[in-house]
Write a protein that holds these residues in place. Structure first.
Motif, short mmCIF file in Angstrom:
data_model
loop_
_atom_site.label_atom_id
_atom_site.label_comp_id
_atom_site.label_asym_id
_atom_site.label_seq_id
_atom_site.Cartn_x
_atom_site.Cartn_y
_atom_site.Cartn_z
N ASP A 1 75.02 50.57 47.12
CA ASP A 1 73.76 50.29 47.79
C ASP A 1 72.88 49.41 46.91
N ARG B 1 72.35 48.06 56.59
CA ARG B 1 72.63 48.46 55.21
C ARG B 1 73.12 47.26 54.43
N ASP C 1 69.84 49.13 46.58
CA ASP C 1 68.66 49.77 46.02
C ASP C 1 68.96 50.66 44.81
N GLU C 2 70.24 50.91 44.54
CA GLU C 2 70.60 51.72 43.37
C GLU C 2 70.40 50.90 42.10
N ARG D 1 76.59 40.32 48.05
CA ARG D 1 75.70 41.20 48.79
C ARG D 1 76.11 41.15 50.26
#
Length: 163
Positions: free
Chosen positions: A130, A23, A132-133, A31
């Motif tokens: 996250d 993740r 990807d959000e 990040r």
């Protein structure tokens, strides 16, 4: 974040990271990817874009932290001393030592960070967004998120230094 992810941040004991399901989260502008390891340590890859400040000076009462640079240039404050590390540079920060870090180069810096014993990885799960959000980076550095981190970081053993 779904209910299982929230529960992981508040459970006791190590977080199991599956090698096939790593993740990546934005955590206060960095990040962070939880890496699969075993034993008494937790390991993450931290990628810091240029211009993103490091965390406020802090210490961990019960956790040693180490930094291994894989790309770029990382400044590490350990006590009152800043040290600049390039690729293959390493620094160990013993528990109880006030420290911080920063990107000292024009490019992103990539660092493998270890924590011994495990447990601090839950901090990233609690305050991470996250990748990807939509708007994840911006949410991770919002005033509301910074206030949450400052207010709650001690529950994960991150003790902010007096300013």
């Amino acid at each position: 974040m779904d209910r299982n992810e929230v529960d992981l941040a508040h459970e006791v004991g190590p977080v199991r990271v599956d090698a096939n399901e790593t993740r990546s989260l934005w955590v206060i502008g960095h990040r962070v990817t939880l890496l699969p390891v075993g034993g008494r340590i937790a390991v993450v890859e931290v990628v810091t874009p240029p211009g993103v400040p490091g965390p406020p000076p802090h210490h961990h009462d019960d956790t040693d932290e180490c930094f291994y640079v894989t790309a770029g240039r990382l400044g590490v404050m350990c006590g009152d001393t800043w040290t600049s590390l390039g690729p293959s540079g390493y620094m160990n920060v013993p528990r109880g030592t006030v420290h911080s870090f920063r990107n000292e180069g024009p490019d992103e810096v990539r660092v493998i960070t270890g924590f011994e014993p495990q447990g601090f990885e839950r901090f990233f799960l609690e305050y991470g967004v996250d990748v990807d959000e939509p708007g994840a980076f911006e949410a991770s550095v919002s005033e509301a998120m910074i206030a949450r981190v400052i207010e709650g970081c001690t529950q994960f053993g991150m003790i902010l230094a007096a300013s």
